[in-house]
Scaffold this motif. Structure first.
Motif, PDB file in Angstrom:
ATOM      1  N   ALA A  40      41.078  17.761   4.784  1.00  0.00           N
ATOM      2  CA  ALA A  40      40.737  17.979   3.386  1.00  0.00           C
ATOM      3  C   ALA A  40      40.880  16.681   2.588  1.00  0.00           C
ATOM      4  CB  ALA A  40      41.633  19.063   2.790  1.00  0.00           C
ATOM      5  N   GLY A  41      41.956  15.941   2.857  1.00  0.00           N
ATOM      6  CA  GLY A  41      42.135  14.653   2.187  1.00  0.00           C
ATOM      7  C   GLY A  41      41.041  13.670   2.540  1.00  0.00           C
ATOM      8  N   ALA A  42      40.590  13.703   3.802  1.00  0.00           N
ATOM      9  CA  ALA A  42      39.500  12.814   4.214  1.00  0.00           C
ATOM     10  C   ALA A  42      38.206  13.167   3.483  1.00  0.00           C
ATOM     11  CB  ALA A  42      39.306  12.908   5.724  1.00  0.00           C
ATOM     12  N   CYS A  43      37.942  14.448   3.306  1.00  0.00           N
ATOM     13  CA  CYS A  43      36.750  14.874   2.561  1.00  0.00           C
ATOM     14  C   CYS A  43      36.811  14.387   1.116  1.00  0.00           C
ATOM     15  CB  CYS A  43      36.612  16.390   2.607  1.00  0.00           C
ATOM     16  SG  CYS A  43      36.194  17.061   4.228  1.00  0.00           S
ATOM     17  N   ILE A  44      37.974  14.519   0.491  1.00  0.00           N
ATOM     18  CA  ILE A  44      38.152  14.045  -0.885  1.00  0.00           C
ATOM     19  C   ILE A  44      37.940  12.539  -0.961  1.00  0.00           C
ATOM     20  CG2 ILE A  44      39.824  13.786  -2.761  1.00  0.00           C
ATOM     21  CD1 ILE A  44      41.083  16.425  -1.848  1.00  0.00           C
ATOM     22  N   THR A  45      38.357  11.832   0.089  1.00  0.00           N
ATOM     23  CA  THR A  45      38.272  10.377   0.094  1.00  0.00           C
ATOM     24  C   THR A  45      36.840   9.881   0.239  1.00  0.00           C
ATOM     25  OG1 THR A  45      40.497  10.224   1.067  1.00  0.00           O
ATOM     26  CG2 THR A  45      39.079   8.291   1.256  1.00  0.00           C
ATOM     27  N   ILE A  46      36.063  10.501   1.122  1.00  0.00           N
ATOM     28  CA  ILE A  46      34.730   9.976   1.417  1.00  0.00           C
ATOM     29  C   ILE A  46      33.649  10.500   0.487  1.00  0.00           C
ATOM     30  CG2 ILE A  46      35.358   9.718   3.841  1.00  0.00           C
ATOM     31  CD1 ILE A  46      33.646  12.145   4.458  1.00  0.00           C
ATOM     32  N   LEU A  47      33.875  11.623  -0.186  1.00  0.00           N
ATOM     33  CA  LEU A  47      32.829  12.218  -1.021  1.00  0.00           C
ATOM     34  C   LEU A  47      32.337  11.290  -2.129  1.00  0.00           C
ATOM     35  CD1 LEU A  47      31.068  14.637  -1.668  1.00  0.00           C
ATOM     36  CD2 LEU A  47      32.942  15.578  -3.048  1.00  0.00           C
ATOM     37  N   PRO A  48      33.224  10.640  -2.912  1.00  0.00           N
ATOM     38  CA  PRO A  48      32.723   9.755  -3.979  1.00  0.00           C
ATOM     39  C   PRO A  48      31.838   8.628  -3.457  1.00  0.00           C
ATOM     40  CG  PRO A  48      35.051  10.242  -4.308  1.00  0.00           C
ATOM     41  CD  PRO A  48      34.691  10.749  -2.955  1.00  0.00           C
ATOM     42  N   MET A  49      32.179   8.054  -2.298  1.00  0.00           N
ATOM     43  CA  MET A  49      31.378   6.968  -1.749  1.00  0.00           C
ATOM     44  C   MET A  49      30.016   7.465  -1.277  1.00  0.00           C
ATOM     45  SD  MET A  49      32.895   4.143  -2.208  1.00  0.00           S
ATOM     46  CE  MET A  49      33.370   4.881  -3.795  1.00  0.00           C
ATOM     47  N   LEU A  50      29.962   8.685  -0.763  1.00  0.00           N
ATOM     48  CA  LEU A  50      28.675   9.260  -0.372  1.00  0.00           C
ATOM     49  C   LEU A  50      27.772   9.442  -1.588  1.00  0.00           C
ATOM     50  CD1 LEU A  50      29.711  11.983   2.246  1.00  0.00           C
ATOM     51  CD2 LEU A  50      28.603   9.791   2.697  1.00  0.00           C
ATOM     52  N   VAL A  51      28.349   9.942  -2.669  1.00  0.00           N
ATOM     53  CA  VAL A  51      27.586  10.128  -3.914  1.00  0.00           C
ATOM     54  C   VAL A  51      27.109   8.784  -4.450  1.00  0.00           C
ATOM     55  CG1 VAL A  51      27.706  10.928  -6.299  1.00  0.00           C
ATOM     56  CG2 VAL A  51      28.793  12.272  -4.473  1.00  0.00           C
ATOM     57  N   LEU A  52      27.990   7.782  -4.429  1.00  0.00           N
ATOM     58  CA  LEU A  52      27.630   6.448  -4.924  1.00  0.00           C
ATOM     59  C   LEU A  52      26.490   5.848  -4.111  1.00  0.00           C
ATOM     60  CD1 LEU A  52      28.384   4.099  -6.883  1.00  0.00           C
ATOM     61  CD2 LEU A  52      29.831   3.219  -5.048  1.00  0.00           C
ATOM     62  N   PHE A  53      26.559   5.992  -2.806  1.00  0.00           N
ATOM     63  CA  PHE A  53      25.511   5.423  -1.964  1.00  0.00           C
ATOM     64  C   PHE A  53      24.169   6.109  -2.201  1.00  0.00           C
ATOM     65  CE2 PHE A  53      23.034   5.090   1.950  1.00  0.00           C
ATOM     66  CZ  PHE A  53      23.035   3.714   2.130  1.00  0.00           C
ATOM     67  N   VAL A  54      24.187   7.424  -2.365  1.00  0.00           N
ATOM     68  CA  VAL A  54      22.948   8.149  -2.640  1.00  0.00           C
ATOM     69  C   VAL A  54      22.337   7.685  -3.970  1.00  0.00           C
ATOM     70  CG1 VAL A  54      21.980  10.421  -3.170  1.00  0.00           C
ATOM     71  CG2 VAL A  54      23.590  10.176  -1.285  1.00  0.00           C
ATOM     72  N   MET A  55      23.179   7.418  -4.960  1.00  0.00           N
ATOM     73  CA  MET A  55      22.700   7.003  -6.275  1.00  0.00           C
ATOM     74  C   MET A  55      22.102   5.598  -6.240  1.00  0.00           C
ATOM     75  SD  MET A  55      25.779   8.456  -8.698  1.00  0.00           S
ATOM     76  CE  MET A  55      25.150   7.557 -10.115  1.00  0.00           C
ATOM     77  N   PHE A  56      22.702   4.688  -5.453  1.00  0.00           N
ATOM     78  CA  PHE A  56      22.289   3.284  -5.485  1.00  0.00           C
ATOM     79  C   PHE A  56      21.626   2.823  -4.190  1.00  0.00           C
ATOM     80  CE2 PHE A  56      25.531   3.435  -8.766  1.00  0.00           C
ATOM     81  CZ  PHE A  56      25.017   2.614  -9.760  1.00  0.00           C
ATOM     82  N   GLN A  57      21.218   3.752  -3.327  1.00  0.00           N
ATOM     83  CA  GLN A  57      20.692   3.342  -2.035  1.00  0.00           C
ATOM     84  C   GLN A  57      19.408   2.532  -2.168  1.00  0.00           C
ATOM     85  OE1 GLN A  57      19.305   6.507   0.511  1.00  0.00           O
ATOM     86  NE2 GLN A  57      18.873   7.876  -1.194  1.00  0.00           N
TER      87      GLN A  57
END
Length: 267
Positions: free
Chosen positions: A237-254
């Motif tokens: 669960a902590g890993a999901c919380i950690t990686i989710l913001p970076m996934l969103v950021l990459f999708v926004m600025f890919q």
């Protein structure tokens, strides 16, 4: 047909660890057995609640956001200005500086750990968020400087001369003309530095040893692992919380990221 099957199998193999992590994160059982997860295991948000509240991931999340945002802004401005000077102007010692920068890329970051810690200790900020920010932005970030340098080198000098003739100073030329033109490079730097800082582990671990309240998400995730017990559900669960913001950021600025990389390669 064979190509599609091979690609499908490759995607499944690549995504399998992430899917298993999601199953463990939403699992009501504290287990790392894939068989047990598939057998009579209702999904729940209990692990996320535990990680966010009881394990203080909410505080670690805020710390990580502050460190990442400030670090990205500082690195972006520093590398953009450095790249502008290196790419747009000729001055004495430019080749020597470029050579030193290229050589520095081959030095492992671990070699700078002790000097950086000693400097932060001298500045009395070795146990604070300011110290972590300084540690993250203290590197040369040569790759970003080279990206900006190659981009600004491709811009015709007549553009700067026209702006100066119209009464603009050097800072106005950079911030009002040159910097907005470097949008693809900006996207590349923002995504890359954000990922590096967000996932940084060594400096946050060292600087938060004596002050747990300044931990980042990566260090907080590591703290889930005890000497005798490993809480896999909370870790997932902590890993999901950690990686989710970076996934969103990459999708926004890919798009900007791809344009920046492709532009640098073309140059």
């Amino acid at each position: 047909m064979i190509k599609k099957i091979v690609l499908f199998l490759g995607v499944m193999i690549w995504t399998a660890p992430f899917l298993i992590m999601l199953l463990i994160a939403f699992s009501s059982k504290n287990t790392n057995s894939f068989v047990e997860l598939l057998s009579d295991n209702p999904l729940t948000f209990h692990n996320f609640i535990t990680a966010w509240q009881e394990a203080e991931f909410s505080r670690y999340f805020i710390n990580t956001v502050i460190i990442t945002v400030v670090s990205v802004l500082i690195v972006l401005m520093a590398t953009a200005l450095s790249g502008y000077i290196m790419g747009y102007f000729d001055f004495k010692g430019k080749k020597l500086i470029s050579a030193v920068m290229m050589i520095s890329m081959g030095i492992p970051t671990i070699f700078f750990t002790i000097p950086v810690y000693q400097i932060l200790r001298m500045l009395n900020c070795d146990t604070s968020l300011i110290g972590m920010i300084l540690a993250e932005v203290g590197g040369g970030h040569v790759i970003f400087i080279l990206l900006f340098s190659r981009f600004f080198f491709s811009i015709p000098g007549a553009l700067r001369e026209s702006a100066l003739l119209d009464g603009a100073n050097e800072f106005e030329v950079f911030f009002k003309i040159m910097f907005p033109l470097a949008t693809p490079m900006i996207g590349t730097v923002v995504i890359t530095q954000s990922i590096w800082t967000w996932n940084s582990f060594l400096y946050p671990l060292i600087l938060s040893v004596n002050k747990p309240e300044i931990r980042t998400l990566s260090v907080g995730l590591y703290s889930f692992q005890g000497e005798n017990v490993v809480e896999w559900g909370n870790i997932a669960a902590g890993a999901c919380i950690t990686i989710l913001p970076m996934l969103v950021l990459f999708v926004m600025f890919q798009r900007s990221f791809i344009q920046g990389i492709s532009g640098a390669v073309k140059e």
